[in-house]
Design a protein around this motif. Structure first.
Motif, short mmCIF file in Angstrom:
data_model
loop_
_atom_site.label_atom_id
_atom_site.label_comp_id
_atom_site.label_asym_id
_atom_site.label_seq_id
_atom_site.Cartn_x
_atom_site.Cartn_y
_atom_site.Cartn_z
N ASP A 6 0.84 -1.20 0.00
CA ASP A 6 0.00 0.00 0.00
C ASP A 6 0.87 1.25 0.00
OD1 ASP A 6 -2.45 -1.39 0.08
OD2 ASP A 6 -2.20 -1.71 2.23
N VAL A 7 0.34 2.33 -0.60
CA VAL A 7 1.10 3.56 -0.72
C VAL A 7 0.20 4.77 -0.50
CG1 VAL A 7 0.78 3.70 -3.23
CG2 VAL A 7 2.75 4.79 -2.19
N TRP A 8 0.78 5.81 0.08
CA TRP A 8 0.10 7.10 0.19
C TRP A 8 1.11 8.17 -0.19
CZ3 TRP A 8 0.57 11.44 3.58
CH2 TRP A 8 -0.44 12.39 3.40
N ASN A 9 0.75 8.99 -1.19
CA ASN A 9 1.61 10.07 -1.68
C ASN A 9 1.39 11.34 -0.88
OD1 ASN A 9 2.68 8.54 -3.91
ND2 ASN A 9 0.67 8.72 -4.83
N ASP A 10 2.47 12.05 -0.58
CA ASP A 10 2.35 13.28 0.20
C ASP A 10 2.55 14.52 -0.68
OD1 ASP A 10 5.11 13.60 -0.15
OD2 ASP A 10 5.61 13.14 1.93
N ILE A 11 2.40 15.70 -0.07
CA ILE A 11 2.50 16.97 -0.82
C ILE A 11 3.94 17.31 -1.20
CG2 ILE A 11 0.40 17.95 0.15
CD1 ILE A 11 2.19 19.65 2.00
N PHE A 12 4.92 16.60 -0.66
CA PHE A 12 6.32 16.87 -0.97
C PHE A 12 6.80 16.10 -2.20
CE2 PHE A 12 5.84 17.29 3.67
CZ PHE A 12 6.13 18.64 3.80
N GLY A 13 5.92 15.28 -2.78
CA GLY A 13 6.30 14.47 -3.93
C GLY A 13 6.87 13.12 -3.54
N GLY A 14 6.79 12.79 -2.27
CA GLY A 14 7.27 11.50 -1.78
C GLY A 14 6.10 10.56 -1.51
N MET A 15 6.43 9.38 -1.01
CA MET A 15 5.39 8.41 -0.69
C MET A 15 5.76 7.58 0.52
SD MET A 15 5.98 5.49 -3.62
CE MET A 15 5.87 6.60 -4.98
N TYR A 16 4.74 7.31 1.32
CA TYR A 16 4.85 6.36 2.42
C TYR A 16 4.32 5.03 1.89
CZ TYR A 16 5.33 10.47 5.40
OH TYR A 16 5.77 11.63 5.98
N PHE A 17 4.99 3.93 2.18
CA PHE A 17 4.49 2.65 1.71
C PHE A 17 4.81 1.54 2.70
CE2 PHE A 17 8.73 2.91 -0.11
CZ PHE A 17 9.23 1.62 -0.02
N THR A 18 3.94 0.52 2.67
CA THR A 18 4.12 -0.65 3.53
C THR A 18 4.79 -1.77 2.74
OG1 THR A 18 1.93 -1.51 2.97
CG2 THR A 18 2.09 -0.10 4.94
#
Length: 97
Positions: A6-18
């Motif tokens: 799973d992934v969630w993109n942030d406002i900085f152009g990066g992503m958090y992922f599991t």
């Protein structure tokens, strides 16, 4: 990585992922690359940092407005929330469920 999910993109152009790893019967000669199942952050330049480790992280969503990141650890039966402190920076996790 073992099996990013799973992934969630942030406002900085990066992503958090599991990276939980769900082994499949049809995989031949599979070898787990990493010993842990974790939460990662990948910045817009491609640098990846491990942020936290879980039993089986699966399910992630964030809120830019609330500056929160939510993550479910399904095998532990827990859901956590972090405060988003900046680009790829999170507070200590807190159990919400």
């Amino acid at each position: 990585m073992n099996g990013p999910n799973d992934v969630w993109n942030d406002i900085f152009g990066g992503m958090y992922f599991t990276d939980p790893l769900y082994e499949r019967d049809y995989w031949i000669d599979f070898k787990q690359e990493l010993p842990n199942k974790s939460l990662y952050y990948r910045n817009k330049n491609g640098k990846i940092n491990k942020l936290d480790t879980f039993t089986q992280p699966n399910g992630i969503v964030g809120s830019e407005k609330l500056k929160k990141l939510y993550l479910s650890d399904i095998d532990a039966g827990k859901t956590y929330v972090y405060d988003i402190l900046g680009e790829g920076k999170l507070s200590e996790k807190k159990i919400i469920l």
